[in-house]
Design an enzyme around this catalytic site. Structure first.
Site, PDB file in Angstrom:
ATOM      1  CE  LYS A   1      -5.338   4.511   2.144  1.00  0.00           C
ATOM      2  NZ  LYS A   1      -4.662   5.220   3.108  1.00  0.00           N
TER       3      LYS A   1
ATOM      4  CD  GLU B   1      -1.940   7.580   9.397  1.00  0.00           C
ATOM      5  OE1 GLU B   1      -1.210   8.338   8.847  1.00  0.00           O
ATOM      6  OE2 GLU B   1      -2.914   6.705   9.460  1.00  0.00           O
TER       7      GLU B   1
ATOM      8  CG  HIS C   1      -6.684   0.978   1.351  1.00  0.00           C
ATOM      9  ND1 HIS C   1      -5.675   1.616   0.504  1.00  0.00           N
ATOM     10  CD2 HIS C   1      -5.716   0.307   2.642  1.00  0.00           C
ATOM     11  CE1 HIS C   1      -4.577   0.982   0.767  1.00  0.00           C
ATOM     12  NE2 HIS C   1      -4.393   0.213   2.223  1.00  0.00           N
TER      13      HIS C   1
ATOM     14  CG  HIS D   1      -1.559   4.143   5.761  1.00  0.00           C
ATOM     15  ND1 HIS D   1      -1.528   4.065   4.098  1.00  0.00           N
ATOM     16  CD2 HIS D   1      -1.779   3.359   6.007  1.00  0.00           C
ATOM     17  CE1 HIS D   1      -1.755   2.966   3.349  1.00  0.00           C
ATOM     18  NE2 HIS D   1      -2.331   2.398   4.678  1.00  0.00           N
TER      19      HIS D   1
ATOM     20  CB  CYS E   1      -1.454   0.051   0.868  1.00  0.00           C
ATOM     21  SG  CYS E   1      -1.848  -2.203   1.276  1.00  0.00           S
TER      22      CYS E   1
ATOM     23  CG  PHE F   1       0.191  -5.587   4.333  1.00  0.00           C
ATOM     24  CD1 PHE F   1      -0.626  -4.655   5.128  1.00  0.00           C
ATOM     25  CD2 PHE F   1      -1.329  -6.903   3.983  1.00  0.00           C
ATOM     26  CE1 PHE F   1      -2.103  -5.327   5.667  1.00  0.00           C
ATOM     27  CE2 PHE F   1      -2.068  -6.893   4.173  1.00  0.00           C
ATOM     28  CZ  PHE F   1      -2.386  -6.538   5.086  1.00  0.00           C
TER      29      PHE F   1
END
Length: 412
Positions: A335, A314, A340, A303, A164, A399
């Site tokens: 998002k 975060e 996403h 994010h 991502c 990831f």
């Protein structure tokens, strides 16, 4: 050696809330969601029912029909967004300049739909029925490859595959290519088309997706009742170039890209490091690279995936980096409206930062209803805010423990 200044002169996007920059930005500012019940897979087969799908897609508006058939959707989206960005920048890639124009476009997964479709053909009818274009349609670097071929860019040609964070890493890497003098212009960003049975199966099985049955409220970053991310598709492309090149061409300058931070968690394949330790280092690195003070940053496009761990960690990372200034910062997750976009997310969110600087508008985090004690910053809840801003930061985390931060400034 003095670092070359790098500016943004063109933007293009294909997203669940608009297939043009104008439409994307209008919907972000108005807080309109592009998430709905998924149609690209049978929703009854999965616990996750919703997605951010591209609407009214017609590749022939951007690509020769025969060529388009030989591209997976993620590549079609990238080529279309690149065409928009090149047109927007009024960039003419002549033979003279071509060797100094590069491409760096990332994708987290590449041609997943192609893989599934061709695998079924192989199982049913053997290898002879598999398309000769199978491999070139599948590989994640083909978005960059096709952009180079379609538009004649002969400079460095690359692709970051960092889940991502792919789109953000690609922009950061392209920025550094120009800064160190290896190209004058870069076509950069990310693309993804992951709405397939196997992607739904894998993410559902990992319990990463929202199982919320209401499409419009399923993506709810930083809200106490968030229960997973909503998968989306699309592409965002930026034209980066040296300030000197932009001035020489008389190009319109949207903003300046000033900082890039990239750090590894060295922790876990899917979970972020405790308290967002890696994200904090990426932000710190970007701030140092940009030569700004932390308190000069006024807006962060987070994010903000709408997953339990990401949003709280975060938030912790932002507090760690910015200290007391974290309480003055506006932090939103677009998002909440797009879903996403995986490898394309960082690129579309960079565009949101650039547009926010140009219009002095902070896009909201929609569906923010129930505060979470672990997420206690100003998430620009539900409604856009007008604010004169000069420096923005965009986070992308992937990831594998990839953390990326990009810093954009008003061009002065």
């Amino acid at each position: 050696m003095e670092k070359r200044r790098v500016v943004i002169t063109g933007l293009g996007a294909v997203t669940p809330i608009g297939n043009t920059i104008e439409e994307l930005w209008k919907n972000l500012v108005e807080g309109n969601s592009g998430i709905d019940y998924v149609t690209k897979v049978n929703k009854d087969d999965f616990p996750a029912k919703v997605a951010g799908e591209i609407k009214d897609w017609d590749p022939s508006l951007y690509i020769d029909k025969k060529e388009a058939k030989r591209m997976d959707l993620f590549t079609q989206y990238a080529v279309a967004a690149a065409k928009m960005a090149i047109d927007d920048a009024e960039l003419d890639i002549t033979e003279d300049v071509a060797p100094r124009v590069g491409v760096w476009v990332g994708s987290g997964i590449g041609g997943m739909a192609t893989y599934e479709e061709q695998f079924h053909k192989f199982l049913g009818k053997g290898y002879r029925r598999v398309s000769p274009f199978f491999v070139p349609m599948l590989i994640p670097d083909m978005a960059a490859g096709q952009i180079s071929i379609q538009f004649g860019a002969k400079g460095i040609n690359n692709c970051s595959v960092t889940a991502c964070a792919s789109g953000a890493n690609s922009i950061g890497d392209a920025f550094k290519v120009i800064q160190r003098g290896d190209a004058d212009i870069m076509i950069t960003g990310g693309a993804e088309a992951p709405l397939t049975n196997m992607a739904f199966a894998g993410f559902s099985s990992a319990r990463a997706l929202s199982f919320n049955d209401d499409p419009k409220t399923a993506s709810r970053p930083f809200d106490k009742n968030r229960d997973g991310f909503v998968m989306g598709e699309g592409s965002g492309i930026l034209i980066l170039e040296t300030l000197e090149s932009a001035q020489k061409r008389g190009a319109t300058i949207y903003a300046e890209i000033a900082g890039y931070g990239s750090a590894g968690d060295a922790y876990h394949i899917t979970s972020p490091a405790p308290e967002g330790e890696g994200a904090a280092r990426a932000m710190t690195q970007a701030i140092e690279d940009a030569g700004v003070n932390g308190d000069e940053i006024e807006y962060i496009n987070a994010h903000g995936t709408s997953t339990e761990l990401n949003d709280s960690f975060e938030t912790m990372a932002i507090k760690q980096v910015f200290g007391n200034h974290a309480n003055q910062l506006a932090v939103s997750s677009t998002k909440s409206m797009t879903g996403h976009l995986l490898g394309a997310a960082g690129a579309v969110e960079a565009i949101a930062c650039i547009k926010a600087l140009g219009d002095n508008i902070l896009p909201p985090t929609i569906n923010y209803e129930t505060p979470d004690p672990d997420c206690d910053l100003d998430y620009v809840p539900n409604k856009a805010k007008n604010k004169d801003i000069n420096v923005t930061l965009s986070n992308s985390l992937g990831f594998g423990g990839h953390n990326v931060s990009l810093i954009f400034k008003k061009y002065k």
